[in-house]
Design a protein around this motif. Structure first.
Motif, PDB file in Angstrom:
ATOM      1  N   SER A  69       0.834  -1.206   0.000  1.00  0.00           N
ATOM      2  CA  SER A  69       0.000   0.000   0.000  1.00  0.00           C
ATOM      3  C   SER A  69       0.868   1.256   0.000  1.00  0.00           C
ATOM      4  O   SER A  69       0.554   2.241  -0.677  1.00  0.00           O
ATOM      5  CB  SER A  69      -0.939   0.002   1.213  1.00  0.00           C
ATOM      6  OG  SER A  69      -0.212   0.054   2.425  1.00  0.00           O
ATOM      7  N   MET A  73       0.885   4.164  -2.962  1.00  0.00           N
ATOM      8  CA  MET A  73       0.661   5.574  -2.653  1.00  0.00           C
ATOM      9  C   MET A  73       1.875   6.428  -3.038  1.00  0.00           C
ATOM     10  O   MET A  73       1.727   7.571  -3.472  1.00  0.00           O
ATOM     11  CB  MET A  73       0.354   5.741  -1.167  1.00  0.00           C
ATOM     12  CG  MET A  73      -0.902   5.025  -0.684  1.00  0.00           C
ATOM     13  SD  MET A  73      -2.428   5.745  -1.309  1.00  0.00           S
ATOM     14  CE  MET A  73      -2.909   6.762   0.071  1.00  0.00           C
ATOM     15  N   LEU A 111       1.014   7.270   5.610  1.00  0.00           N
ATOM     16  CA  LEU A 111       0.626   6.428   4.481  1.00  0.00           C
ATOM     17  C   LEU A 111       1.657   5.343   4.187  1.00  0.00           C
ATOM     18  O   LEU A 111       1.310   4.190   3.929  1.00  0.00           O
ATOM     19  CB  LEU A 111       0.435   7.285   3.223  1.00  0.00           C
ATOM     20  CG  LEU A 111      -0.576   8.430   3.319  1.00  0.00           C
ATOM     21  CD1 LEU A 111      -0.590   9.219   2.020  1.00  0.00           C
ATOM     22  CD2 LEU A 111      -1.957   7.893   3.627  1.00  0.00           C
ATOM     23  N   SER A 224      -6.394  11.276   0.571  1.00  0.00           N
ATOM     24  CA  SER A 224      -5.127  10.575   0.761  1.00  0.00           C
ATOM     25  C   SER A 224      -4.956  10.153   2.222  1.00  0.00           C
ATOM     26  O   SER A 224      -4.466   9.049   2.510  1.00  0.00           O
ATOM     27  CB  SER A 224      -3.961  11.474   0.338  1.00  0.00           C
ATOM     28  OG  SER A 224      -4.084  11.863  -1.010  1.00  0.00           O
ATOM     29  N   MET A 227      -6.725   6.763   4.439  1.00  0.00           N
ATOM     30  CA  MET A 227      -6.254   5.383   4.606  1.00  0.00           C
ATOM     31  C   MET A 227      -5.854   5.068   6.045  1.00  0.00           C
ATOM     32  O   MET A 227      -6.328   4.082   6.627  1.00  0.00           O
ATOM     33  CB  MET A 227      -5.095   5.085   3.662  1.00  0.00           C
ATOM     34  CG  MET A 227      -4.688   3.613   3.671  1.00  0.00           C
ATOM     35  SD  MET A 227      -3.184   3.266   2.728  1.00  0.00           S
ATOM     36  CE  MET A 227      -1.931   3.746   3.909  1.00  0.00           C
ATOM     37  N   ILE A 230      -8.925   4.731   8.220  1.00  0.00           N
ATOM     38  CA  ILE A 230      -9.621   3.451   8.037  1.00  0.00           C
ATOM     39  C   ILE A 230      -8.895   2.340   8.782  1.00  0.00           C
ATOM     40  O   ILE A 230      -9.509   1.523   9.480  1.00  0.00           O
ATOM     41  CB  ILE A 230      -9.722   3.112   6.532  1.00  0.00           C
ATOM     42  CG1 ILE A 230     -10.633   4.123   5.827  1.00  0.00           C
ATOM     43  CG2 ILE A 230     -10.246   1.693   6.334  1.00  0.00           C
ATOM     44  CD1 ILE A 230     -10.657   3.967   4.315  1.00  0.00           C
ATOM     45  N   VAL A 231      -7.570   2.307   8.660  1.00  0.00           N
ATOM     46  CA  VAL A 231      -6.779   1.261   9.314  1.00  0.00           C
ATOM     47  C   VAL A 231      -6.943   1.320  10.828  1.00  0.00           C
ATOM     48  O   VAL A 231      -7.285   0.318  11.483  1.00  0.00           O
ATOM     49  CB  VAL A 231      -5.287   1.399   8.930  1.00  0.00           C
ATOM     50  CG1 VAL A 231      -4.427   0.486   9.797  1.00  0.00           C
ATOM     51  CG2 VAL A 231      -5.087   1.069   7.457  1.00  0.00           C
ATOM     52  N   SER A 245      -6.706  -5.140   8.190  1.00  0.00           N
ATOM     53  CA  SER A 245      -6.634  -3.699   7.912  1.00  0.00           C
ATOM     54  C   SER A 245      -5.574  -3.405   6.862  1.00  0.00           C
ATOM     55  O   SER A 245      -5.736  -2.490   6.045  1.00  0.00           O
ATOM     56  CB  SER A 245      -6.324  -2.934   9.194  1.00  0.00           C
ATOM     57  OG  SER A 245      -4.970  -3.100   9.588  1.00  0.00           O
ATOM     58  N   ALA A 249      -6.139  -1.567   3.361  1.00  0.00           N
ATOM     59  CA  ALA A 249      -5.321  -0.414   2.977  1.00  0.00           C
ATOM     60  C   ALA A 249      -4.831  -0.555   1.540  1.00  0.00           C
ATOM     61  O   ALA A 249      -4.783   0.434   0.790  1.00  0.00           O
ATOM     62  CB  ALA A 249      -4.141  -0.265   3.929  1.00  0.00           C
ATOM     63  N   CYS A 250      -4.458  -1.768   1.156  1.00  0.00           N
ATOM     64  CA  CYS A 250      -4.012  -2.004  -0.228  1.00  0.00           C
ATOM     65  C   CYS A 250      -5.133  -1.727  -1.220  1.00  0.00           C
ATOM     66  O   CYS A 250      -4.920  -1.092  -2.258  1.00  0.00           O
ATOM     67  CB  CYS A 250      -3.543  -3.456  -0.382  1.00  0.00           C
ATOM     68  SG  CYS A 250      -1.892  -3.749   0.221  1.00  0.00           S
ATOM     69  N   TYR A 252      -7.753   0.198  -0.795  1.00  0.00           N
ATOM     70  CA  TYR A 252      -8.039   1.632  -0.817  1.00  0.00           C
ATOM     71  C   TYR A 252      -6.976   2.381  -1.613  1.00  0.00           C
ATOM     72  O   TYR A 252      -7.307   3.257  -2.434  1.00  0.00           O
ATOM     73  CB  TYR A 252      -8.109   2.179   0.610  1.00  0.00           C
ATOM     74  CG  TYR A 252      -8.439   3.650   0.651  1.00  0.00           C
ATOM     75  CD1 TYR A 252      -9.752   4.089   0.512  1.00  0.00           C
ATOM     76  CD2 TYR A 252      -7.438   4.609   0.810  1.00  0.00           C
ATOM     77  CE1 TYR A 252     -10.064   5.439   0.526  1.00  0.00           C
ATOM     78  CE2 TYR A 252      -7.739   5.962   0.827  1.00  0.00           C
ATOM     79  CZ  TYR A 252      -9.053   6.370   0.686  1.00  0.00           C
ATOM     80  OH  TYR A 252      -9.350   7.716   0.688  1.00  0.00           O
ATOM     81  N   ALA A 253      -5.700   2.045  -1.388  1.00  0.00           N
ATOM     82  CA  ALA A 253      -4.613   2.699  -2.113  1.00  0.00           C
ATOM     83  C   ALA A 253      -4.736   2.452  -3.612  1.00  0.00           C
ATOM     84  O   ALA A 253      -4.512   3.365  -4.426  1.00  0.00           O
ATOM     85  CB  ALA A 253      -3.260   2.196  -1.603  1.00  0.00           C
TER      86      ALA A 253
END
Length: 431
Positions: A69, A73, A111, A224, A227, A230-231, A245, A249-250, A252-253
């Protein structure tokens, strides 16, 4: 079992010798473990078993996802958007570009979790920009590399996961929340220090952002930064584990980079996956080799010996913790972070807990020490990358660096002796 001085000397001495011969760190650890097994008359299969068993941990599955992730990013133009957001917040100050640099590094650290990725992504944009606007090159480089040091503490950081494993399963959620306040404190301290220097040297302010651009800058910046929210939110609420999580994250990225921003084509995933595989292979090899090395440290009772030795010097908590910090700063200057986490945690954590320090607080203190090591010669990877981007020699940056290390050392002392800085948020969230 009595301690065998020759066995301890062989284990540690062979490691130091191989390291001095510039053998890769993972091989140093593995070869020292093999030599120790031969000396003790133990089967060599024990070494391989310990290497494999050290990788047999569910929490380690989070590491490849967080690395991936971060790589997505990093490649997806996130750094420019975070620089714009930081510029909106602090660009109006004297020496605003330096503050933007540190602020963007703080955001990007949330990130990537990697100081090297941080200085590469943010520094490649801000250092040339600072030089064009009249900032001294050594100032630009030092601001960038010290700001990037926060990345190892601010979640999601795979180094915190490595520490969790080395410490015997300390809560990853607690470590993630514990790193937030120290990371913010470090960023704020560096900003204040950079501002004072900027005022003294007369560095310029940045032009104000046009009002019409503000909504777009804020929206892109917040997307940006969503992330890590969320995690952390998922972990703290119990919706998903740290490993789950990391996978989210991956996703979402990937969606943000290739579906929303679209700065790079989907074909770039091949290069991203290659970089992730190289980084992951190195990290896992180090973890495996350190697992075998750590087994022999425990077998020879080295942690107990170190504890007794430090407490023999002084029973004063302040003195012993200062000695631990000095030791970690010295080691961080000559070794990389991941192996040091794996080697020093089983040795020094028992000392810290004997003195009443919480393992979560010790983990943050450990990572901050080693983060300083990343920018300290002779083996400072972040320093090398910053100097390469800034086009200055290591010697020139090293002469300017001590001044910038002062605020970092102040924060280190606060983290060491004020437990609330690390433990307030974990306790508030019941971690």
């Amino acid at each position: 079992m009595s301690v065998d001085p020759l066995a301890v000397t062989l284990l540690l001495g062979s490691f130091v010798l191989l390291l001095a011969l510039r053998v890769p760190i993972a091989l140093c650890l593995a070869l020292s473990a093999v030599l120790e097994a031969i000396y003790l008359g133990l089967p060599l299969t024990l070494v391989s078993q310990r290497m494999v068993s050290s990788l047999d941990a569910f929490t380690l599955l989070a590491i490849p996802f967080f690395i991936l992730s971060g790589e997505i990013m990093s490649a997806g133009g996130i750094s420019t958007r975070l620089i714009n957001l930081a510029g909106l917040l602090v660009g109006w100050l004297r020496g605003g570009l330096a503050m933007i640099n540190i602020g963007a590094s703080t955001f990007f650290g949330a990130l990537s979790g990697s100081s090297v990725a941080d200085v590469s992504a943010i520094g490649s944009v801000t250092i040339p920009m600072m030089k064009r606007k009249g900032y001294d090159a050594d100032y630009a480089v030092c601001v960038t590399i010290t700001g990037a040091a926060q990345a190892v503490m601010i979640p999601p950081s795979h180094n915190l996961i490595i520490y969790s494993m080395a410490a015997g399963g300390v809560s990853i959620g607690a470590l993630f929340t514990a790193g937030i306040l120290p990371g913010i404190l470090l960023g704020a301290t560096l900003m204040a220090f950079a501002y004072l220097i900027a005022v003294k040297r007369g560095y310029p302010k940045e032009t104000l952002v046009p009002r019409a651009e503000i909504p777009r800058i804020v929206l892109e910046g917040l997307l940006s930064l969503l992330m890590p929210v969320i995690v952390l939110g998922g972990i703290l609420s119990g919706i998903f584990t740290a490993t789950e999580s990391a996978a989210i994250a991956c996703v979402y990225a990937f969606v943000l980079t290739f579906g929303v921003y679209r700065d790079i084509p989907i074909s770039a995933m091949r290069v991203i996956l290659q970089r992730t595989a190289r980084t992951l292979g190195l990290v896992l090899f180090i973890i495996a080799a350190a697992g075998a090395f750590g087994y022999f440290l425990t077998y020879l009772r080295v942690p107990a010996l170190v504890t007794d030795a430090l407490l023999d010097v002084s029973t004063n908590t302040v003195v012993v913790l200062l000695l631990i910090n000095i030791l970690l700063l010295a080691l961080g200057a000559i070794m990389d972070m991941a192996p040091l986490i794996l080697i020093t945690t089983p040795i020094l954590l028992p000392v810290a807990t004997t003195l009443g320090m919480d393992p979560v607080q010790f983990g943050i203190m450990l990572l901050l020490n080693l983060a300083i090591g990343l920018i300290t010669p002779p083996v400072g990877n972040v320093l090398f990358v910053g100097c390469a981007i800034g086009g200055i020699s290591i010697e020139k940056a090293s002469r300017a660096l001590p001044l910038f290390l002062l605020p970092m050392l102040v924060v280190l002392l606060l983290v060491t002796f004020v437990p609330a800085i690390s433990l307030t948020l974990p306790e508030a969230f019941g971690q």
